[in-house]
Design a protein around this motif. Structure first.
Motif, PDB file in Angstrom:
ATOM      1  N   GLN A   1       0.845  -1.195   0.000  1.00 27.28           N
ATOM      2  CA  GLN A   1       0.000   0.000   0.000  1.00 27.28           C
ATOM      3  C   GLN A   1       0.876   1.238   0.000  1.00 27.28           C
ATOM      4  O   GLN A   1       1.778   1.372   0.834  1.00 27.28           O
ATOM      5  CB  GLN A   1      -0.910   0.016   1.236  1.00 27.28           C
ATOM      6  CG  GLN A   1      -1.753   1.272   1.338  1.00 27.28           C
ATOM      7  CD  GLN A   1      -2.492   1.396   2.649  1.00 27.28           C
ATOM      8  OE1 GLN A   1      -3.125   2.400   2.946  1.00 27.28           O
ATOM      9  NE2 GLN A   1      -2.421   0.356   3.489  1.00 27.28           N
TER      10      GLN A   1
ATOM     11  N   ILE B   1      -0.486  -5.558  -4.406  1.00 28.80           N
ATOM     12  CA  ILE B   1      -1.643  -5.773  -3.535  1.00 28.80           C
ATOM     13  C   ILE B   1      -2.237  -7.159  -3.745  1.00 28.80           C
ATOM     14  O   ILE B   1      -2.922  -7.689  -2.867  1.00 28.80           O
ATOM     15  CB  ILE B   1      -2.709  -4.684  -3.789  1.00 28.80           C
ATOM     16  CG1 ILE B   1      -3.860  -4.791  -2.786  1.00 28.80           C
ATOM     17  CG2 ILE B   1      -3.228  -4.760  -5.215  1.00 28.80           C
ATOM     18  CD1 ILE B   1      -3.441  -4.619  -1.359  1.00 28.80           C
TER      19      ILE B   1
ATOM     20  N   ILE C   1      -7.333  -3.483 -10.059  1.00 28.80           N
ATOM     21  CA  ILE C   1      -7.887  -2.592  -9.053  1.00 28.80           C
ATOM     22  C   ILE C   1      -8.500  -1.375  -9.739  1.00 28.80           C
ATOM     23  O   ILE C   1      -7.918  -0.804 -10.659  1.00 28.80           O
ATOM     24  CB  ILE C   1      -6.802  -2.134  -8.061  1.00 28.80           C
ATOM     25  CG1 ILE C   1      -6.284  -3.330  -7.255  1.00 28.80           C
ATOM     26  CG2 ILE C   1      -7.332  -1.060  -7.112  1.00 28.80           C
ATOM     27  CD1 ILE C   1      -7.323  -3.975  -6.368  1.00 28.80           C
TER      28      ILE C   1
ATOM     29  N   THR D   1      -9.752   2.391  -8.790  1.00 27.74           N
ATOM     30  CA  THR D   1      -9.696   3.431  -7.771  1.00 27.74           C
ATOM     31  C   THR D   1     -10.586   4.585  -8.188  1.00 27.74           C
ATOM     32  O   THR D   1     -10.355   5.205  -9.216  1.00 27.74           O
ATOM     33  CB  THR D   1      -8.251   3.938  -7.568  1.00 27.74           C
ATOM     34  OG1 THR D   1      -7.416   2.845  -7.182  1.00 27.74           O
ATOM     35  CG2 THR D   1      -8.206   5.001  -6.478  1.00 27.74           C
TER      36      THR D   1
ATOM     37  N   LYS E   1      -5.414  -0.146 -11.932  1.00 31.69           N
ATOM     38  CA  LYS E   1      -4.039  -0.483 -11.566  1.00 31.69           C
ATOM     39  C   LYS E   1      -3.902  -1.992 -11.483  1.00 31.69           C
ATOM     40  O   LYS E   1      -4.836  -2.707 -11.099  1.00 31.69           O
ATOM     41  CB  LYS E   1      -3.680   0.168 -10.235  1.00 31.69           C
ATOM     42  CG  LYS E   1      -2.259  -0.100  -9.755  1.00 31.69           C
ATOM     43  CD  LYS E   1      -1.971   0.647  -8.460  1.00 31.69           C
ATOM     44  CE  LYS E   1      -1.889   2.135  -8.691  1.00 31.69           C
ATOM     45  NZ  LYS E   1      -1.376   2.832  -7.470  1.00 31.69           N
TER      46      LYS E   1
ATOM     47  N   LEU F   1      -2.600  -5.674 -10.134  1.00 37.02           N
ATOM     48  CA  LEU F   1      -2.438  -6.269  -8.811  1.00 37.02           C
ATOM     49  C   LEU F   1      -0.971  -6.448  -8.450  1.00 37.02           C
ATOM     50  O   LEU F   1      -0.651  -6.788  -7.298  1.00 37.02           O
ATOM     51  CB  LEU F   1      -3.136  -7.630  -8.755  1.00 37.02           C
ATOM     52  CG  LEU F   1      -4.651  -7.642  -8.934  1.00 37.02           C
ATOM     53  CD1 LEU F   1      -5.193  -9.044  -8.685  1.00 37.02           C
ATOM     54  CD2 LEU F   1      -5.333  -6.639  -8.026  1.00 37.02           C
TER      55      LEU F   1
ATOM     56  N   ILE G   1      -1.372  -0.797  -3.711  1.00 38.03           N
ATOM     57  CA  ILE G   1      -2.631  -0.062  -3.814  1.00 38.03           C
ATOM     58  C   ILE G   1      -2.427   1.341  -3.262  1.00 38.03           C
ATOM     59  O   ILE G   1      -1.488   1.600  -2.517  1.00 38.03           O
ATOM     60  CB  ILE G   1      -3.737  -0.802  -3.037  1.00 38.03           C
ATOM     61  CG1 ILE G   1      -5.120  -0.355  -3.483  1.00 38.03           C
ATOM     62  CG2 ILE G   1      -3.565  -0.618  -1.543  1.00 38.03           C
ATOM     63  CD1 ILE G   1      -6.236  -1.165  -2.885  1.00 38.03           C
TER      64      ILE G   1
ATOM     65  N   HIS H   1     -11.375   1.971  -3.305  1.00 40.43           N
ATOM     66  CA  HIS H   1     -10.682   0.929  -4.055  1.00 40.43           C
ATOM     67  C   HIS H   1     -11.565  -0.312  -4.187  1.00 40.43           C
ATOM     68  O   HIS H   1     -12.174  -0.756  -3.215  1.00 40.43           O
ATOM     69  CB  HIS H   1      -9.373   0.547  -3.356  1.00 40.43           C
ATOM     70  CG  HIS H   1      -8.466   1.711  -3.103  1.00 40.43           C
ATOM     71  ND1 HIS H   1      -7.684   2.269  -4.087  1.00 40.43           N
ATOM     72  CD2 HIS H   1      -8.244   2.431  -1.981  1.00 40.43           C
ATOM     73  CE1 HIS H   1      -7.001   3.281  -3.563  1.00 40.43           C
ATOM     74  NE2 HIS H   1      -7.332   3.397  -2.298  1.00 40.43           N
TER      75      HIS H   1
ATOM     76  N   LEU I   1     -12.674  -4.965  -1.237  1.00 41.12           N
ATOM     77  CA  LEU I   1     -11.344  -5.334  -0.767  1.00 41.12           C
ATOM     78  C   LEU I   1     -11.344  -5.678   0.715  1.00 41.12           C
ATOM     79  O   LEU I   1     -10.499  -6.422   1.182  1.00 41.12           O
ATOM     80  CB  LEU I   1     -10.373  -4.186  -1.025  1.00 41.12           C
ATOM     81  CG  LEU I   1     -10.028  -3.946  -2.496  1.00 41.12           C
ATOM     82  CD1 LEU I   1      -8.947  -2.893  -2.582  1.00 41.12           C
ATOM     83  CD2 LEU I   1      -9.555  -5.221  -3.155  1.00 41.12           C
TER      84      LEU I   1
END
Length: 316
Positions: A72, A155, A205, A207, A215, A217, A221, A232, A288
């Motif tokens: 993260q 992530i 992902i 956002t 984005k 994985l 994140i 997210h 998530l």
């Protein structure tokens, strides 16, 4: 600890009697350290008999013994206030962070921070040369000093991809009653469709903060805020729709439909729903919080609002 009442924590308040503590350690968002009042706040601590030591870190780069960096990206300013007599007797700690990095010339190195402005006051956010941010990492070798990228974790390592979500095309529940679903904005639909094409049908992902972004994985994140990470979402493309989410045929209307002023094409099989052309994949979206062991139902309710826009013809 509230910034407005440091004396509560050093025994200078009648409600907190006793000797002042030897050391105080805290952290906060980077914006707290770059505010106009931060330096004045430090002066208060100096007047109370403490010596401040400050550093800026990012959770995706920072490591301690036995704990690897987190997947993260989370910028924070950290500080350690030592009572003056303790600082004089033991010296000040070195809080300057390093990170595992790969130098194009020297190979694996421990990257050190390079501040773009005012290195004597290391408060700010991570960035890249020529871009946003207040510092970046360079090779520690004095003969090199090249810019290096920190080695990070994706992530995907923290998520359980087997947990099923809901189709994005169903929209999201609007309001606390969770009765009426609302279609997602055209911008959200376009970006998620672009993610399907960009990542070739692999999970990714989404956002939704400021602008919609997608984005891999394999990357950290973005920052999970105190709201519970509600910005997210995990999009999991599937080759075919689930029977559980197959839309029932539309009921015949008994009243004439109201004239629509929307410019977006409507779906003939479901009046009032946005129509999305059939994409190459369908996708489910999973909170998530449920996948990564988040803080609980409050996070789940917020995260479950995102569903994938790419439904088949006539399914929303």
């Amino acid at each position: 600890m509230l910034a407005a009442d440091p004396h509560h924590h050093v025994g200078a308040h009648p409600l907190c009697p006793g000797p002042p503590p030897h050391v105080l350690r805290r952290e906060n968002v980077a914006q707290f350290g770059t505010s106009e009042l931060f330096k004045a706040w430090l002066v208060v601590w100096e007047a109370l008999g403490y010596t401040p030591v400050i550093a800026s870190v990012n959770a995706a780069h920072f490591k301690v013994e036995g704990i690897p960096p987190l997947p993260q990206s989370r910028d924070r300013v950290v500080w350690c206030f030592l009572r003056n007599d303790i600082a004089e007797a033991n010296g000040l700690p070195d809080l300057r962070p390093t990170c595992d990095a790969m130098c194009p010339t020297c190979g694996p190195v421990e990257g050190v921070q390079h501040w773009k402005k005012n290195p004597s006051f290391p408060v700010g956010e991570y960035g890249r040369p020529g871009g946003k941010g207040d510092y970046y990492y360079v090779c520690p070798n004095s003969r090199c000093g090249a810019h290096v990228e920190p080695v990070t974790r994706g992530i995907g390592e923290a998520l359980d991809l087997s947990v099923r979500g809901e189709p994005f095309g169903l929209g999201y529940f609007k309001g606390k009653q969770r009765v009426t679903r609302t279609p997602y904005s055209p911008t959200a639909r376009e970006q998620v469709a672009a993610g399907l094409e960009k990542f070739g049908g692999k999970p990714f992902i989404v956002t939704r903060r400021n602008n919609v972004k997608v984005k891999s994985l394999d990357q950290p994140i973005g920052t999970l805020t105190a709201q519970g990470g509600g910005h997210h979402y995990l999009a999991c493309p599937t080759s075919s729709p689930s029977r559980r989410y197959t839309r029932r045929p539309a009921r015949p209307r008994t009243k004439a439909p109201r004239p629509s002023t929307a410019t977006t094409p409507r779906c003939p099989a479901a009046p009032g729903r946005l129509h999305v052309p059939a994409p190459p994949h369908r996708a489910d979206l999973q909170p998530l919080a449920a996948l990564a062991g988040g803080p609980g139902p409050a996070m789940d309710r917020h995260l479950q609002r995102h569903k994938y826009p790419g439904a088949r013809q006539g399914t929303g």
